[in-house]
Design an enzyme around this catalytic site. Structure first.
Site, PDB file in Angstrom:
ATOM      1  N   ASP A  52      -1.301 -12.084   6.062  1.00 37.32           N
ATOM      2  CA  ASP A  52      -2.196 -12.798   6.978  1.00 37.32           C
ATOM      3  C   ASP A  52      -3.633 -12.714   6.456  1.00 37.32           C
ATOM      4  OD1 ASP A  52      -2.960 -14.226   9.171  1.00 37.32           O
ATOM      5  OD2 ASP A  52      -2.710 -12.597  10.614  1.00 37.32           O
ATOM      6  N   LYS A  69       0.880  -1.175   0.000  1.00 36.77           N
ATOM      7  CA  LYS A  69       0.000   0.000   0.000  1.00 36.77           C
ATOM      8  C   LYS A  69       0.915   1.221   0.000  1.00 36.77           C
ATOM      9  CE  LYS A  69      -4.226   1.783   0.576  1.00 36.77           C
ATOM     10  NZ  LYS A  69      -5.340   1.600  -0.352  1.00 36.77           N
TER      11      LYS A  69
END
Ligand code: NAD
Length: 334
Positions: free
Chosen positions: A227, A170
């Protein structure tokens, strides 16, 4: 015989690892288990969910299979899972996700591997309250940490004949941290010109994985995104019950399913043992028991494809132990 630490875990962990042990034994693998308890159940006696004897065992054997361990939400003890990864510097979390015939999912063209950095990012656990009404968590990304996980992703691609690595980030918003992850990964990619390298912003990545998973091969992720996307990818291939994983360090490895302890099913002989069994199969491959690895992988695929003795999440009524029995039957029939 190779000594391997077995941490049964808590919640559904003990029943899942018991099923796994029987399957590993039936595969003919030469494994001697060293069983050590950790998690909720040992708190009262040892004052910690991760007693020293667990660390000592892994220190000695350098390889373990671990059942899931509960982590209290909000307060209470810190994650045993994260502590083990940190203690043994298991920086590479490898999570293969591929479609298996017989699984109830509309999406069949998934064959992905998530390579997740396992020690840094927001999971470094550096957080604190600022007064009563604000909280701060520090996101750590280092060049050295990124270099080694990026190398793991490209080395995995070379070893297993994979074609492409997608860097997930990001960096448009977190220009320093995710920017460093992206820049460093791109640098490492230069040493592997035969492997295609591209990048995706994590939110777009999530959407693309649902709509066009066939476009992706290896996903190279910082800790948190890896995750979350692992559970998304597990969902694509039929759920958490079938998704295995490996935590690898320089000379130590702990193998465990992606899923948690599913405490609401504890003791019910209900949940799917596949993810734990496939994690143990990855352990066998790691220690050089290639035949046992292949026999177990094949038996798992056959039992799921036949669909007669599978657990509830795969549309069946079999229990944890019945599904393991069926894998053993398939493996040992002449
Ligand atoms: P979970 O993965 O335990 O379960 C979520 C749901 O997924 C379950 O309710 C169940 O519907 C399904 N599921 C999970 N495993 C399954 C299986 N083997 N077969 C069939 N269905 C299965 O996630 P959670 O409820 O968010 O977490 C429970 C606890 O586990 C928490 O304390 C969490 O911190 C811990 N946890 C541990 C690990 C680990 O040990 N590595 C990983 C994730 C979560």
């Amino acid at each position: 015989m190779r000594n391997v630490t077995l941490i049964p875990g808590d919640g559904t962990g003990p029943e899942l690892t018991a099923a796994m042990r029987r399957v590993v034994e039936a595969s003919g693998a030469k494994v001697q288990w060293e069983v050590v308890d950790a998690g909720e159940g040992v708190m009262a006696k040892h004052g910690t969910p991760l007693p020293k004897y667990v660390l000592d065992s892994v220190q000695k054997t350098r390889v373990a299979v671990k059942g899931p361990i509960t982590t209290p939400i909000g307060s209470g003890f810190r994650s045993v899972n994260v502590a083990l990864r940190k203690e043994f510097d298991l920086y590479a979390n490898i999570r293969p996700c591929s479609y298996m015939e017989g699984v109830k999912t509309p999406i069949k063209n998934v064959n992905l591997v998530i390579v997740r950095e396992n020690t840094e990012d927001l999971y470094a656990g550096i957080e604190h309250m600022i007064g009563k009404d604000a909280a701060e968590s520090i996101k750590i990304i280092t060049r050295a940490g990124t270099e080694r996980i990026a190398r793991s992703a490209f080395e995995y691609a070379v070893k297993y004949g994979r074609k492409k690595v997608t860097i997930v980030h990001k960096a448009n918003i977190m220009k320093c941290t995710d920017g460093l992850f992206l820049e460093t990964s791109r640098e490492i990619a230069k040493a592997y010109p035969q492997i295609q390298c591209e990048d995706r912003i994590v939110d777009n990545m999530a959407m693309q994985l649902v709509q066009k998973p066939e476009l992706y091969d290896i996903l190279l992720c910082p800790n948190l995104y890896g995750d979350i996307l692992s559970d998304l990818c597990a969902g694509l291939i039929g759920g958490l019950g079938v998704a295995p994983g490996a935590n690898l360090g320089k000379d130590c490895a702990i193998f465990e399913a992606i899923h948690g302890s599913a405490p609401k099913y504890k003791g019910m002989n209900k949940v799917n043992p596949t993810a734990v069994i496939l994690s143990a199969a990855l352990m066998l491959e790691y220690i050089g028991e290639q035949d046992a690895y292949e026999r177990i992988s094949k038996a798992v695929r056959q039992v799921i494809a036949e669909g007669k003795k599978v657990t509830y999440d795969l549309g069946g009524t079999a229990g944890t132990s019945d599904m393991a029995d069926e894998m053993i039957r398939v493996m040992t029939k002449r």
